[in-house]
Write a protein that holds these residues in place. Structure first.
Motif, PDB file in Angstrom:
ATOM      1  N   GLY A  99      18.450  59.758  36.761  1.00 20.55           N
ATOM      2  CA  GLY A  99      19.128  59.708  38.040  1.00 20.55           C
ATOM      3  C   GLY A  99      18.460  60.529  39.116  1.00 20.55           C
ATOM      4  O   GLY A  99      18.958  60.644  40.225  1.00 20.55           O
ATOM      5  N   THR A 100      17.293  61.119  38.802  1.00 21.73           N
ATOM      6  CA  THR A 100      16.597  61.967  39.758  1.00 21.73           C
ATOM      7  C   THR A 100      15.570  61.161  40.525  1.00 21.73           C
ATOM      8  O   THR A 100      14.834  60.366  39.954  1.00 21.73           O
ATOM      9  N   SER A 101      15.527  61.362  41.834  1.00 23.85           N
ATOM     10  CA  SER A 101      14.523  60.686  42.651  1.00 23.85           C
ATOM     11  C   SER A 101      13.186  61.380  42.497  1.00 23.85           C
ATOM     12  O   SER A 101      13.077  62.436  41.873  1.00 23.85           O
ATOM     13  N   GLY A 135      30.221  57.429  36.274  1.00 27.86           N
ATOM     14  CA  GLY A 135      30.238  58.884  36.336  1.00 27.86           C
ATOM     15  C   GLY A 135      28.896  59.526  36.107  1.00 27.86           C
ATOM     16  O   GLY A 135      28.824  60.746  35.927  1.00 27.86           O
ATOM     17  N   GLY A 136      27.805  58.749  36.139  1.00 29.89           N
ATOM     18  CA  GLY A 136      26.475  59.307  35.928  1.00 29.89           C
ATOM     19  C   GLY A 136      25.952  60.001  37.166  1.00 29.89           C
ATOM     20  O   GLY A 136      24.904  59.646  37.706  1.00 29.89           O
ATOM     21  N   LEU A 137      26.682  60.996  37.605  1.00 32.13           N
ATOM     22  CA  LEU A 137      26.358  61.752  38.807  1.00 32.13           C
ATOM     23  C   LEU A 137      26.427  63.237  38.492  1.00 32.13           C
ATOM     24  O   LEU A 137      27.034  63.652  37.505  1.00 32.13           O
ATOM     25  N   ALA A 138      25.803  64.038  39.360  1.00 34.33           N
ATOM     26  CA  ALA A 138      26.000  65.479  39.269  1.00 34.33           C
ATOM     27  C   ALA A 138      27.359  65.818  39.876  1.00 34.33           C
ATOM     28  O   ALA A 138      27.780  65.200  40.851  1.00 34.33           O
ATOM     29  N   LEU A 139      28.052  66.782  39.302  1.00 28.80           N
ATOM     30  CA  LEU A 139      29.357  67.210  39.797  1.00 28.80           C
ATOM     31  C   LEU A 139      29.251  68.648  40.285  1.00 28.80           C
ATOM     32  O   LEU A 139      28.762  69.526  39.561  1.00 28.80           O
ATOM     33  N   VAL A 140      29.687  68.872  41.507  1.00 30.70           N
ATOM     34  CA  VAL A 140      29.636  70.216  42.076  1.00 30.70           C
ATOM     35  C   VAL A 140      30.758  71.052  41.473  1.00 30.70           C
ATOM     36  O   VAL A 140      31.943  70.718  41.605  1.00 30.70           O
ATOM     37  N   GLY A 187      25.385  63.600  44.003  1.00 31.24           N
ATOM     38  CA  GLY A 187      26.430  64.358  43.336  1.00 31.24           C
ATOM     39  C   GLY A 187      27.764  64.154  44.018  1.00 31.24           C
ATOM     40  O   GLY A 187      27.850  63.594  45.110  1.00 31.24           O
ATOM     41  N   VAL A 188      28.812  64.606  43.355  1.00 33.06           N
ATOM     42  CA  VAL A 188      30.167  64.476  43.871  1.00 33.06           C
ATOM     43  C   VAL A 188      30.765  65.867  44.032  1.00 33.06           C
ATOM     44  O   VAL A 188      30.656  66.709  43.140  1.00 33.06           O
ATOM     45  N   LEU A 245      25.050  63.063  34.134  1.00 36.04           N
ATOM     46  CA  LEU A 245      23.777  62.616  34.700  1.00 36.04           C
ATOM     47  C   LEU A 245      22.692  62.584  33.628  1.00 36.04           C
ATOM     48  O   LEU A 245      21.906  61.629  33.530  1.00 36.04           O
ATOM     49  N   ALA A 246      22.647  63.611  32.802  1.00 33.24           N
ATOM     50  CA  ALA A 246      21.630  63.681  31.752  1.00 33.24           C
ATOM     51  C   ALA A 246      21.797  62.566  30.732  1.00 33.24           C
ATOM     52  O   ALA A 246      20.812  62.100  30.141  1.00 33.24           O
ATOM     53  N   LYS A 247      23.040  62.122  30.526  1.00 31.27           N
ATOM     54  CA  LYS A 247      23.299  61.019  29.604  1.00 31.27           C
ATOM     55  C   LYS A 247      23.090  59.663  30.258  1.00 31.27           C
ATOM     56  O   LYS A 247      23.186  58.633  29.599  1.00 31.27           O
TER      57      LYS A 247
END
Length: 361
Positions: free
Chosen positions: A14-16, A53-58, A23-24, A46-48
């Motif tokens: 998921g990283t550019s 939900g494949g996002l970073a969560l703040v 992220g959310v 994200l790592a999975k």
């Protein structure tokens, strides 16, 4: 909820190319995040590389406290004992203006309650309902098997904006709906007696946990929701999870999730709407026959189920007119029409049940 960009180790899923990720941030818990803020991210999903939900969560903004005042009323704690637990005002608690209505409430007057395994069924159920009864007031009762924050569901938010949903009631550990409730039971009572629902649709938030085992999946809650509906005087309707495109054999035709939730978990009477998929666009004849045979076997093994044949005429058109994107497991309407037709059939059947009762009397 807001989307933000944050730094992440280059090469992570998921990283550019520049090492940035989407992220959310839940502003109602953390306050606003602005450009230049340093934040702590939870990147497990994200790592999975999760599809949902494949996002970073703040988790926190470093260097300052959240500019969010604690709630003055309400004592329901949801997402309990996690760092981001939320304190909310429950419709059913003592400080609520609705407490008097709900304190001894025990009956939802035969209101149709449609239960489904997947969150993606929600707009399709509504499409089927509105195709037969466009004026029906529908309320979404969200369980905690998937995402906990209601804000994570763009689908529910857009359905509210388009007037397809009157309200969202978050139950269990889920939070952030128009109304909060402790259990599915009080969630259904809130939907009927507070939100003035004609029909309630119960399913988990976005995301679905499964292990490939008979019992290890979050969708067993669909059967439990129908049990709850019967206890409080609702008319339960079981939405079949159907697929003609899922690569996993256990989900082809009628999913094993439906077979277990309705054949084993369900202990009260409920209707099982079964669409006749023969001749429907994009549905192979062998799939239509498979669903017919599997449904007959399910009802034969589960006397608590009342089978109802549903004519799908016009449902594809209704689904195509849905104001939100239809997607289940990454597949759209044209990729897996049987999935959405089965859900829409449950909505159409709910409209038929509604026609036979008088909730407005």
């Amino acid at each position: 909820m807001a989307l933000t960009d944050g730094g992440s180790p280059a090469g992570a899923p998921g990283t550019s190319a520049g090492g940035r990720v989407r992220g959310v941030v839940y502003a109602d818990l953390l306050g606003e995040v602005v450009v230049g803020d340093r934040v702590l991210l939870n990147c497990n999903a994200l790592a999975k590389d999760l599809g949902t939900g494949g996002l970073a969560l703040v988790v926190a903004v470093l260097g300052r406290l959240p500019d969010v005042a604690p709630t003055e009323v309400g004592h329901l704690v949801k997402a309990r004992y996690t760092p981001l637990q939320a304190v909310v005002l429950g419709a059913d608690e003592q400080d609520s203006p609705h407490h008097a209505v709900l304190e001894e409430a025990d009956n939802i007057d035969g209101m149709p309650v449609v239960a489904a395994d997947l969150h993606s069924s929600l707009p399709a159920i509504l499409a089927g309902l509105r195709a037969s009864n466009p004026g029906a007031r529908a309320v979404y009762v969200m369980t905690d098997g998937g995402a906990l924050p209601a804000a994570f569901s763009r689908t529910a938010a857009q359905l509210r904006e388009h007037g397809w949903l009157e309200a969202v009631v978050t139950t269990g550990q889920s939070y952030g709906g128009d109304f909060e409730a402790v259990t599915v039971h009080t969630g259904l009572l809130t939907a009927r007696l507070v939100a003035d629902a004609d029909v309630a649709i119960v399913t988990q938030g976005p995301g679905n946990l499964g292990t490939g085992t008979r019992w290890g999946f979050s969708g067993v809650a669909a059967g439990e929701a129908l049990n709850a509906a019967a206890v409080v005087g609702g008319h339960g309707i079981a939405t079949l999870r159907v697929s003609g495109a899922d690569p996993r054999a256990r989900h082809r035709g009628i999913s094993h999730h439906s077979l277990t939730a309705y054949g084993r978990v369900l202990a009260r009477f409920a209707d099982l709407p079964v669409p006749d998929l023969r001749g429907q666009p994009g549905v192979p004849d062998e799939l239509a026959e498979m669903v017919t045979v599997q449904a007959a076997e399910l009802v034969g093994d589960a006397p608590q189920l009342r089978r109802h044949e549903v004519d799908p005429a016009g449902l594809m058109e209704a689904l195509r007119d849905c104001p939100v994107r239809l997607s289940t497991m990454g597949r759209g309407l044209e990729d897996d029409p049987a999935a959405f037709l089965a859900a829409a059939a449950a909505g159409r059947h709910a409209a038929a049940v509604l026609d036979r009762i008088d909730l407005r009397g």
